[in-house]
Design a protein around this motif. Structure first.
Motif, PDB file in Angstrom:
ATOM      1  N   ALA A   1       1.253  15.621  -9.034  1.00 44.63           N
ATOM      2  CA  ALA A   1       0.526  15.281 -10.258  1.00 44.63           C
ATOM      3  C   ALA A   1       0.110  13.809 -10.256  1.00 44.63           C
ATOM      4  CB  ALA A   1       1.366  15.596 -11.488  1.00 44.63           C
ATOM      5  N   VAL A   2       1.007  12.918  -9.829  1.00 48.63           N
ATOM      6  CA  VAL A   2       0.660  11.493  -9.755  1.00 48.63           C
ATOM      7  C   VAL A   2      -0.533  11.306  -8.831  1.00 48.63           C
ATOM      8  CG1 VAL A   2       1.417   9.230  -8.917  1.00 48.63           C
ATOM      9  CG2 VAL A   2       2.924  10.576 -10.372  1.00 48.63           C
ATOM     10  N   THR A   3      -0.531  11.962  -7.686  1.00 51.18           N
ATOM     11  CA  THR A   3      -1.647  11.856  -6.754  1.00 51.18           C
ATOM     12  C   THR A   3      -2.941  12.330  -7.406  1.00 51.18           C
ATOM     13  OG1 THR A   3      -0.196  12.112  -4.848  1.00 51.18           O
ATOM     14  CG2 THR A   3      -2.530  12.611  -4.512  1.00 51.18           C
ATOM     15  N   PHE A   4      -2.913  13.472  -8.080  1.00 51.03           N
ATOM     16  CA  PHE A   4      -4.121  13.999  -8.724  1.00 51.03           C
ATOM     17  C   PHE A   4      -4.629  13.057  -9.813  1.00 51.03           C
ATOM     18  CE2 PHE A   4      -6.251  16.341 -12.105  1.00 51.03           C
ATOM     19  CZ  PHE A   4      -7.266  16.979 -11.392  1.00 51.03           C
ATOM     20  N   TYR A   5      -3.740  12.631 -10.705  1.00 50.93           N
ATOM     21  CA  TYR A   5      -4.173  11.815 -11.837  1.00 50.93           C
ATOM     22  C   TYR A   5      -4.612  10.414 -11.410  1.00 50.93           C
ATOM     23  CZ  TYR A   5      -3.053  15.362 -15.281  1.00 50.93           C
ATOM     24  OH  TYR A   5      -3.060  16.510 -16.035  1.00 50.93           O
ATOM     25  N   THR A   6      -3.986   9.856 -10.367  1.00 54.25           N
ATOM     26  CA  THR A   6      -4.378   8.509  -9.938  1.00 54.25           C
ATOM     27  C   THR A   6      -5.525   8.545  -8.935  1.00 54.25           C
ATOM     28  OG1 THR A   6      -2.637   8.425  -8.232  1.00 54.25           O
ATOM     29  CG2 THR A   6      -2.123   7.485 -10.411  1.00 54.25           C
ATOM     30  N   GLU A   7      -5.426   9.362  -7.906  1.00 52.66           N
ATOM     31  CA  GLU A   7      -6.445   9.348  -6.861  1.00 52.66           C
ATOM     32  C   GLU A   7      -7.685  10.165  -7.215  1.00 52.66           C
ATOM     33  OE1 GLU A   7      -4.718  10.237  -3.040  1.00 52.66           O
ATOM     34  OE2 GLU A   7      -3.123   8.765  -3.340  1.00 52.66           O
ATOM     35  N   THR A   8      -7.517  11.294  -7.884  1.00 53.15           N
ATOM     36  CA  THR A   8      -8.664  12.147  -8.201  1.00 53.15           C
ATOM     37  C   THR A   8      -9.312  11.755  -9.523  1.00 53.15           C
ATOM     38  OG1 THR A   8      -7.648  13.953  -6.954  1.00 53.15           O
ATOM     39  CG2 THR A   8      -9.443  14.530  -8.460  1.00 53.15           C
TER      40      THR A   8
ATOM     41  N   HIS B   1     -19.100  14.477  -9.657  1.00 54.94           N
ATOM     42  CA  HIS B   1     -18.042  13.908  -8.817  1.00 54.94           C
ATOM     43  C   HIS B   1     -16.872  14.870  -8.684  1.00 54.94           C
ATOM     44  CE1 HIS B   1     -14.964  11.252  -7.212  1.00 54.94           C
ATOM     45  NE2 HIS B   1     -14.210  11.598  -8.234  1.00 54.94           N
ATOM     46  N   PHE B   2     -16.400  15.402  -9.804  1.00 49.48           N
ATOM     47  CA  PHE B   2     -15.239  16.289  -9.753  1.00 49.48           C
ATOM     48  C   PHE B   2     -15.566  17.590  -9.024  1.00 49.48           C
ATOM     49  CE2 PHE B   2     -13.914  13.681 -13.521  1.00 49.48           C
ATOM     50  CZ  PHE B   2     -12.963  12.966 -12.809  1.00 49.48           C
ATOM     51  N   LEU B   3     -16.781  18.094  -9.174  1.00 47.30           N
ATOM     52  CA  LEU B   3     -17.198  19.263  -8.389  1.00 47.30           C
ATOM     53  C   LEU B   3     -17.176  18.923  -6.896  1.00 47.30           C
ATOM     54  CD1 LEU B   3     -20.218  20.655 -10.443  1.00 47.30           C
ATOM     55  CD2 LEU B   3     -17.988  21.765 -10.111  1.00 47.30           C
ATOM     56  N   ASP B   4     -17.715  17.754  -6.549  1.00 49.62           N
ATOM     57  CA  ASP B   4     -17.810  17.343  -5.147  1.00 49.62           C
ATOM     58  C   ASP B   4     -16.450  17.186  -4.471  1.00 49.62           C
ATOM     59  OD1 ASP B   4     -20.579  17.321  -5.397  1.00 49.62           O
ATOM     60  OD2 ASP B   4     -20.735  15.131  -5.513  1.00 49.62           O
ATOM     61  N   VAL B   5     -15.438  16.761  -5.230  1.00 44.75           N
ATOM     62  CA  VAL B   5     -14.113  16.561  -4.634  1.00 44.75           C
ATOM     63  C   VAL B   5     -13.215  17.795  -4.792  1.00 44.75           C
ATOM     64  CG1 VAL B   5     -14.210  14.040  -4.801  1.00 44.75           C
ATOM     65  CG2 VAL B   5     -13.126  15.354  -6.646  1.00 44.75           C
ATOM     66  N   GLY B   6     -13.783  18.896  -5.289  1.00 53.54           N
ATOM     67  CA  GLY B   6     -13.062  20.156  -5.325  1.00 53.54           C
ATOM     68  C   GLY B   6     -12.148  20.390  -6.506  1.00 53.54           C
ATOM     69  N   VAL B   7     -12.339  19.653  -7.601  1.00 53.08           N
ATOM     70  CA  VAL B   7     -11.533  19.875  -8.798  1.00 53.08           C
ATOM     71  C   VAL B   7     -12.039  21.141  -9.491  1.00 53.08           C
ATOM     72  CG1 VAL B   7     -10.914  18.930 -11.069  1.00 53.08           C
ATOM     73  CG2 VAL B   7     -11.038  17.421  -9.078  1.00 53.08           C
ATOM     74  N   ASP B   8     -11.121  21.932 -10.032  1.00 51.77           N
ATOM     75  CA  ASP B   8     -11.462  23.141 -10.786  1.00 51.77           C
ATOM     76  C   ASP B   8     -12.155  22.705 -12.078  1.00 51.77           C
ATOM     77  OD1 ASP B   8     -11.602  25.646 -11.941  1.00 51.77           O
ATOM     78  OD2 ASP B   8      -9.432  25.874 -12.188  1.00 51.77           O
ATOM     79  N   THR B   9     -13.483  22.741 -12.055  1.00 56.97           N
ATOM     80  CA  THR B   9     -14.304  22.166 -13.120  1.00 56.97           C
ATOM     81  C   THR B   9     -15.233  23.221 -13.711  1.00 56.97           C
ATOM     82  OG1 THR B   9     -14.285  20.079 -11.904  1.00 56.97           O
ATOM     83  CG2 THR B   9     -15.947  20.303 -13.617  1.00 56.97           C
ATOM     84  N   ASP B  10     -15.321  23.256 -15.034  1.00 57.13           N
ATOM     85  CA  ASP B  10     -16.231  24.180 -15.713  1.00 57.13           C
ATOM     86  C   ASP B  10     -17.630  23.588 -15.769  1.00 57.13           C
ATOM     87  OD1 ASP B  10     -14.223  26.081 -16.202  1.00 57.13           O
ATOM     88  OD2 ASP B  10     -13.581  25.018 -18.007  1.00 57.13           O
TER      89      ASP B  10
END
Length: 126
Positions: A20-27, A90-99
């Motif tokens: 979670a720390v990695t996701f919230y800080t890096e992503t 950006h979030f789509l490009d990095v593969g985040v589950d985005t609506d």
């Protein structure tokens, strides 16, 4: 008399605090404000916030999920972005589950996304 003056931190249940720390800080680009052992809590007390804010506009505590506090919830947390369309891409490009990006006349563009535990977060322009 008003005994409550602000909302400081909202807890988000996570199954793996390191992930979670990695996701919230890096992503998401948040900064780590606190990471302290808290064995009585079943993990650590971890607080993240938008970079540069030092938590002044609110922060997120990445708390260990439990039976009474499961991960994968709609957090109700709404965050602001100066450019929601660019953030969405950006979030789509990095593969985040985005609506999908919602754009209605007279309403700021907005969308939601989910962290690796399925916790839903919202982003709107403004």
């Amino acid at each position: 008399m008003n005994h409550i003056s602000e909302i400081r931190t909202v807890g988000v249940p996570v199954t793996d605090q390191d992930r979670a720390v990695t996701f919230y800080t890096e992503t998401l680009g948040f900064e780590l404000l606190m990471d302290a052992p808290l064995p009585q809590f079943g993990g650590r007390w971890i607080v993240v916030a938008p970079a540069g804010s030092a938590g002044a506009s609110g922060s997120v505590a990445l708390v260990p999920a439990s039976d009474g506090n499961p991960a994968g919830v709609d957090t109700g947390i709404r965050m602001g972005s100066p450019d929601a369309k660019a953030a969405h891409q950006h979030f789509l490009d990095v593969g985040v589950d985005t609506d999908e990006l919602l754009e209605w006349p007279g309403i700021p563009p907005m969308f939601s996304l989910r962290d690796q535990d399925g916790n839903r977060l919202y982003i709107s322009e403004g």
